[in-house]
Scaffold this active site. Structure first.
Site, PDB file in Angstrom:
ATOM      1  N   THR A  87       0.308   3.639  -3.209  1.00 46.47           N
ATOM      2  CA  THR A  87      -0.471   4.452  -4.029  1.00 46.47           C
ATOM      3  C   THR A  87      -1.803   5.160  -3.250  1.00 46.47           C
ATOM      4  O   THR A  87      -2.365   4.445  -2.593  1.00 46.47           O
ATOM      5  CB  THR A  87      -1.440   3.660  -5.232  1.00 46.47           C
ATOM      6  OG1 THR A  87      -0.053   3.175  -5.902  1.00 46.47           O
ATOM      7  CG2 THR A  87      -2.088   4.788  -6.065  1.00 46.47           C
TER       8      THR A  87
ATOM      9  N   ARG B 138     -14.331 -18.022 -41.389  1.00 45.49           N
ATOM     10  CA  ARG B 138     -15.390 -16.906 -41.887  1.00 45.49           C
ATOM     11  C   ARG B 138     -15.550 -16.566 -43.347  1.00 45.49           C
ATOM     12  O   ARG B 138     -14.426 -16.135 -43.736  1.00 45.49           O
ATOM     13  CB  ARG B 138     -15.354 -15.727 -40.738  1.00 45.49           C
ATOM     14  CG  ARG B 138     -16.000 -14.510 -41.140  1.00 45.49           C
ATOM     15  CD  ARG B 138     -17.597 -14.787 -40.905  1.00 45.49           C
ATOM     16  NE  ARG B 138     -18.299 -13.525 -40.929  1.00 45.49           N
ATOM     17  CZ  ARG B 138     -19.582 -13.531 -41.039  1.00 45.49           C
ATOM     18  NH1 ARG B 138     -20.417 -14.433 -40.840  1.00 45.49           N
ATOM     19  NH2 ARG B 138     -20.331 -12.311 -40.722  1.00 45.49           N
TER      20      ARG B 138
ATOM     21  N   GLU C 268       1.521  -0.020 -12.230  1.00 48.34           N
ATOM     22  CA  GLU C 268       3.123  -0.239 -12.225  1.00 48.34           C
ATOM     23  C   GLU C 268       3.794   0.637 -13.106  1.00 48.34           C
ATOM     24  O   GLU C 268       4.817  -0.088 -13.595  1.00 48.34           O
ATOM     25  CB  GLU C 268       3.318  -1.661 -11.877  1.00 48.34           C
ATOM     26  CG  GLU C 268       2.683  -2.587 -10.614  1.00 48.34           C
ATOM     27  CD  GLU C 268       3.369  -3.836 -10.631  1.00 48.34           C
ATOM     28  OE1 GLU C 268       4.594  -4.071 -10.871  1.00 48.34           O
ATOM     29  OE2 GLU C 268       2.677  -4.649 -10.155  1.00 48.34           O
TER      30      GLU C 268
ATOM     31  N   GLY D 281      -4.050  11.225  -4.246  1.00 46.49           N
ATOM     32  CA  GLY D 281      -3.196  12.172  -4.919  1.00 46.49           C
ATOM     33  C   GLY D 281      -1.732  11.740  -5.264  1.00 46.49           C
ATOM     34  O   GLY D 281      -0.939  12.633  -5.442  1.00 46.49           O
TER      35      GLY D 281
ATOM     36  N   GLN E 235      -6.702  -8.661 -48.106  1.00 42.04           N
ATOM     37  CA  GLN E 235      -5.626  -8.065 -47.780  1.00 42.04           C
ATOM     38  C   GLN E 235      -5.738  -7.428 -46.356  1.00 42.04           C
ATOM     39  O   GLN E 235      -4.884  -7.218 -45.302  1.00 42.04           O
ATOM     40  CB  GLN E 235      -5.266  -6.922 -48.820  1.00 42.04           C
ATOM     41  CG  GLN E 235      -3.792  -6.564 -48.473  1.00 42.04           C
ATOM     42  CD  GLN E 235      -3.332  -5.631 -49.682  1.00 42.04           C
ATOM     43  OE1 GLN E 235      -3.975  -4.430 -49.888  1.00 42.04           O
ATOM     44  NE2 GLN E 235      -2.167  -5.971 -50.214  1.00 42.04           N
TER      45      GLN E 235
ATOM     46  N   GLY F 287      -0.098   8.798  -7.497  1.00 41.63           N
ATOM     47  CA  GLY F 287      -0.197   7.434  -8.171  1.00 41.63           C
ATOM     48  C   GLY F 287       1.253   7.373  -8.774  1.00 41.63           C
ATOM     49  O   GLY F 287       2.292   6.705  -8.260  1.00 41.63           O
TER      50      GLY F 287
ATOM     51  N   ALA G 220       0.923  -1.004  -0.038  1.00 49.18           N
ATOM     52  CA  ALA G 220       0.001   0.057   0.088  1.00 49.18           C
ATOM     53  C   ALA G 220       1.066   1.246   0.057  1.00 49.18           C
ATOM     54  O   ALA G 220       1.555   1.589   1.012  1.00 49.18           O
ATOM     55  CB  ALA G 220      -0.919   0.086   1.251  1.00 49.18           C
TER      56      ALA G 220
END
Length: 389
Positions: free
Chosen positions: A129, A268, A363, A132, A279, A134, A127
């Site tokens: 983060t 398909r 991260e 305000g 193409q 990050g 813990a």
């Protein structure tokens, strides 16, 4: 220069591939059904049963040192394993692991926290983060105030992986406001019983992070992990523990997605032709194949640097940035190739679409990786073309 896998690496990779195919992929439809009903894809008991099944074959604590009962695998082998696990979105991870910074615990703390976490008896979360803070981890505001031989913690953490399930947390708090990140941040081991609370955060994916609330949570100074004031160094060590493993898992996801696109394109038909004859589809397949292989070698090179004991931060940032960008482009192409069905929840494509989007954020965002890469190049810490020395 030998790009082939060793016999051991190939055997380990193949075992995990078989495990994924036999034990995890058959669960996908049930996982999707549960997630559509806003339920966990796997229950805690189901995950534990799968982990124990893997343990029977020796797969336990893949990165945990052997002296703690783990496999102590190399970084390259860990990357190969993550790529195999990435072939499915079933939320599986091998048991027997603990956060790398927990190994800095003293002997008493190891008995209380580290060893029970490795054995699976306890669950932790990391813990740092905050609402305000990050990408700018130095901006944390959670405080720990000394009161006799105790510390009183106040603040809020957010987007904490495993925060809803954890019974203890490694929380980082300002203990010296004047020093801040330069010697004024401390890491505390705090049991849930000490009084912190968690709140679920709903996201566009199936990742269920938490907000952690600390209101006058009292802990004794014996709960400090490492040294007082040295917490920011521990935090950076945790964040940099294995950034290459995130894009490594994306390798497996992209392999599976591209295979799905190839199969669909070859079956398909539109206007009397397989869409594989178009193409536009061919170029999407071609670009995806090239980008997948480029990602593979960026990840394995970063992992190789880790094994060589050299500073791998630049290589890991490049792998993380490229992996996040290209995995998102690949899943977008695969969804487009599948057309309307790709957009439905009948297929797992949209599930991966949401999951892989997170790779560009957590991260270390794309922007932070670019900042790191640019700074290294502009300041001469890394030379252009210096990969081979």
């Amino acid at each position: 220069m030998d790009f082939s896998l060793s016999t051991e690496e190939r055997e380990v990779r193949d075992w995990v591939r078989t495990f994924v195919q036999r034990e995890l992929i058959p669960l996908e439809q049930e996982v999707l059904r549960r997630e559509r009903a806003h339920q966990p894809g796997l229950t805690g008991e189901e995950l534990k049963d799968l982990q124990l099944k893997a343990k029977e074959s020796g797969f336990w604590g893949v990165l945990t040192p052997e002296e703690y009962g783990g496999m102590g695998l190399s970084a390259v082998m860990a990357a190969l394993l993550e790529a195999e696990l990435g072939r499915t979105f079933v939320p599986f991870r091998f048991g027997g692991a603990a956060d790398n910074i927990l190994f800095h615990a003293n002997e008493e703390q190891k008995q209380t926290y580290l060893l029970p976490t490795i054995s699976g008896e306890r669950k932790s979360c990391f813990a740092i983060t905050e609402p305000g803070a990050g990408s700018d981890a130095k901006a944390i505001r959670t405080t720990a105030r000394k009161d006799g031989s105790d510390w009183i913690i106040n603040g809020e953490k957010t987007f904490i992986t495993g925060g809803n399930e954890a019974d203890f947390t490694m929380v980082f708090a300002i203990t010296d406001p004047e020093k801040g990140a330069n010697g004024g941040v401390t890491c505390f081991l705090v049991d849930r019983e000490a009084g912190w609370k968690s709140e679920y955060i709903d996201t566009m994916g199936e990742w269920g992070p938490a907000s952690l609330i600390f209101q006058d949570v009292r802990v004794p100074e014996t709960q400090i992990l490492g040294e007082e004031g040295r917490g920011f160094e521990l935090a950076m060590q945790w964040i940099g523990q294995g950034r290459y493993l995130l894009p490594a898992r994306a390798i497996g996801s992209c392999e599976r997605l591209i295979s799905m696109a190839i199969e669909h394109a070859n079956t398909r038909e539109t206007f009397g032709q397989k869409i594989a004859e178009r193409q536009a589809i061919q170029w999407m397949i071609a670009d995806s194949g090239v980008e997948l292989e480029a990602l593979r070698w960026l990840v394995l090179h970063a992992a190789w640097q880790v094994d060589q004991g050299v500073d791998s931060r630049h290589a890991q940032s490049m792998a993380k940035l490229y992996g996040g960008q290209k995995a998102n482009e690949i899943v977008d192409r695969v969804l487009q190739i599948h057309g309307g069905m790709g957009y439905t929840r009948e297929l797992p494509v949209e599930r991966w679409y949401r999951e892989l989007r997170l790779l560009r954020i957590y991260e270390g965002t794309d922007e932070i990786q670019r900042r790191t890469i640019a700074r290294n190049l502009l300041k001469g810490h890394v030379k252009v073309g210096g990969t081979l020395g």
